[in-house]
Design a protein around this motif. Structure first.
Motif, PDB file in Angstrom:
ATOM      1  N   VAL A 108       0.838  -1.203   0.000  1.00 43.54           N
ATOM      2  CA  VAL A 108       0.000   0.000   0.000  1.00 43.54           C
ATOM      3  C   VAL A 108       0.872   1.251   0.000  1.00 43.54           C
ATOM      4  O   VAL A 108       0.621   2.200  -0.743  1.00 43.54           O
ATOM      5  CB  VAL A 108      -0.957  -0.005   1.213  1.00 43.54           C
ATOM      6  N   THR A 109       1.893   1.258   0.837  1.00 46.89           N
ATOM      7  CA  THR A 109       2.889   2.331   0.821  1.00 46.89           C
ATOM      8  C   THR A 109       4.258   1.733   1.122  1.00 46.89           C
ATOM      9  O   THR A 109       4.373   0.782   1.902  1.00 46.89           O
ATOM     10  CB  THR A 109       2.622   3.439   1.861  1.00 46.89           C
ATOM     11  N   LEU A 117      -0.010  10.320   4.720  1.00 49.86           N
ATOM     12  CA  LEU A 117      -0.199   9.351   3.638  1.00 49.86           C
ATOM     13  C   LEU A 117      -0.558   7.979   4.208  1.00 49.86           C
ATOM     14  O   LEU A 117      -1.453   7.305   3.689  1.00 49.86           O
ATOM     15  CB  LEU A 117       1.073   9.249   2.796  1.00 49.86           C
ATOM     16  N   GLU A 120      -4.131   8.157   5.284  1.00 47.01           N
ATOM     17  CA  GLU A 120      -5.015   8.163   4.105  1.00 47.01           C
ATOM     18  C   GLU A 120      -5.195   6.753   3.547  1.00 47.01           C
ATOM     19  O   GLU A 120      -6.324   6.308   3.285  1.00 47.01           O
ATOM     20  CB  GLU A 120      -4.421   9.076   3.035  1.00 47.01           C
ATOM     21  N   LYS A 121      -4.082   6.046   3.372  1.00 43.23           N
ATOM     22  CA  LYS A 121      -4.152   4.712   2.788  1.00 43.23           C
ATOM     23  C   LYS A 121      -4.800   3.712   3.737  1.00 43.23           C
ATOM     24  O   LYS A 121      -5.513   2.801   3.307  1.00 43.23           O
ATOM     25  CB  LYS A 121      -2.749   4.237   2.403  1.00 43.23           C
ATOM     26  N   SER A 124      -8.433   3.865   3.526  1.00 40.56           N
ATOM     27  CA  SER A 124      -8.973   3.441   2.230  1.00 40.56           C
ATOM     28  C   SER A 124      -9.069   1.921   2.103  1.00 40.56           C
ATOM     29  O   SER A 124      -9.653   1.414   1.135  1.00 40.56           O
ATOM     30  CB  SER A 124      -8.099   3.987   1.092  1.00 40.56           C
ATOM     31  N   LEU A 125      -8.513   1.180   3.068  1.00 34.64           N
ATOM     32  CA  LEU A 125      -8.529  -0.276   2.987  1.00 34.64           C
ATOM     33  C   LEU A 125      -9.948  -0.833   3.113  1.00 34.64           C
ATOM     34  O   LEU A 125     -10.743  -0.361   3.926  1.00 34.64           O
ATOM     35  CB  LEU A 125      -7.647  -0.881   4.082  1.00 34.64           C
ATOM     36  N   ASN A 257      -5.099  17.239   2.309  1.00 38.74           N
ATOM     37  CA  ASN A 257      -5.087  15.891   2.865  1.00 38.74           C
ATOM     38  C   ASN A 257      -4.841  15.913   4.368  1.00 38.74           C
ATOM     39  O   ASN A 257      -5.368  15.072   5.102  1.00 38.74           O
ATOM     40  CB  ASN A 257      -4.016  15.040   2.182  1.00 38.74           C
TER      41      ASN A 257
END
Length: 386
Positions: A108-109, A117, A120-121, A124-125, A257
């Motif tokens: 993911v990152t 970040l 954010e990720k 989003s999962l 963000n």
């Protein structure tokens, strides 16, 4: 439902920020200094490998609830009096929405200092039924990530899930052996009964990886200890956000963000939002890729090297000297707000520690990670700044 109270070894630290009462403006941009000493060779790197199969919605919610608490735990660590750089990576595995050719694994990152970040990720999962191959995801994280090479760098993998640890075509012992060759320690978090996790090889994975084995109830709703200092800390958020000056192609988007992750944290709980605001008072919350105040701490010539169009509109008509004075003023404002947050956070943690002693807590994802980080840190020569 059993109650799980927040117990962490975190004691919020006070940083040596400039006093907000100092009204004398510096005359040189070099006066904007980074008050947190960072040794770039010293890093704490943490890879979170999260099972996102159908049954793991509770695990993802716990990760959302504990991200900023984990960050705040990491920021208490020092090596030879220096603050290490903190990098976090995120993987998901066991999700049928991912490619079978990749063993249902997605990075993911990569390892990054961009904590917004990561947030954010993480938010989003989404879960989806799948096959969970622990050996394969450990192998991917070991080989794909840019792990530090300094001897004092602390490198940790945390893998969580609820299926047998030995599934898939990659032998977990071989994958872990490769990780250990690079001094990467493997910690396992089984979502279920402790003995069941043992029989499904999760404890063996941790034993082989020289890490810790935990079991948690991933469906447990995180319950925070409310403190008299939460409101005051949270009210500092709007003030500190106003000190960020976006620059560059992605600056405005990154600033937006930042606000979006504020809302994500608050959507979990008010206390979680408070933890995020505390993180903003720490050196680990670094945004030099888009914030001019942080950038100048890294590079005193940053303003001189920026093109007009890379500046926010309100600064594009200003001279270099005017921009420098503006950045200095915002830096001073931020330092004062960070000092205020830091002082309040210390009182908040003292209150939490006192209340936590009255109640026995169960392990959740955040407590498991935080406690093992502190244990390993001590063995690696790190100290905990209280």
């Amino acid at each position: 439902m059993k109650k799980s109270f927040l117990i962490t070894a975190l004691l919020a630290t006070s940083f040596a920020f400039a006093s907000c009462n100092n009204t004398n403006k510096p005359t040189e941009i070099a006066s904007v200094t980074n008050t947190t000493v960072v040794d770039e060779d010293t890093k704490i790197q943490v890879a979170l490998l999260l099972d996102t199969s159908n049954s793991m919605d509770g695990l993802i919610e716990q990760a959302k609830s504990r991200l900023w608490n984990i960050v705040n735990t990491l920021t208490t660590l020092k090596y030879s009096g220096k603050t290490p750089t903190i990098e976090i990576s995120l993987y998901e595995y066991g999700n049928d929405g991912l490619s079978s050719q990749s063993n249902y694994i997605r990075q993911v990152t990569a390892l990054t200092t961009d904590l917004d970040l990561i947030s954010e990720k993480l938010f989003s999962l989404r879960t989806n039924g799948g096959s969970e191959y622990c050996g394969a995801v450990i192998q991917d994280a070991t080989k794909q990530l840019k792990w530090g090479t300094a001897s004092n760098t602390m490198k940790l993998i945390y893998i969580s899930g609820n299926e047998a640890f030995n599934q898939g075509g990659i032998n977990y012992k071989e994958a872990i052996s490769d990780a250990l060759k690079n001094n990467i320690y493997i910690n396992t978090i089984y979502c279920g009964n402790q003995n069941e996790g043992v029989s499904l090889f999760w404890k063996d994975g941790a034993d082989v990886g020289k890490g810790k084995y935990f079991n948690i109830d991933s469906n447990q709703v995180i319950q925070y200890i409310v403190t008299p200092f939460d409101d005051k800390i949270s009210k500092c958020n709007e003030k500190i956000n106003a000190t960020y000056i976006s620059y560059g192609r992605e600056g405005e988007m990154k600033k937006m963000n930042q606000q979006a992750q504020d809302k994500n944290a608050e959507s979990v709980s008010y206390a979680n939002m408070t933890e995020r605001v505390v993180s903003k008072s720490k050196g680990a919350y670094r945004n030099d890729t888009w914030d001019l105040v942080d950038k100048v701490k890294e590079d005193k010539n940053a303003i001189a090297n920026l093109k007009k169009e890379e500046l926010p509109k309100e600064l594009q008509g200003k001279s270099k000297a005017e921009i420098e004075a503006y950045v200095i003023q915002k830096a001073k404002e931020r330092e004062a707000i960070q000092k205020e947050i830091s002082d309040l956070a210390k009182k908040r943690q003292e209150y939490i520690d006192a209340e936590a002693k009255k109640n026995k807590a169960q392990d959740d994802l955040g407590n498991a990670i935080s406690s093992s980080i502190l244990t390993l840190a001590k063995s690696k020569g790190y100290t905990i700044e209280k």
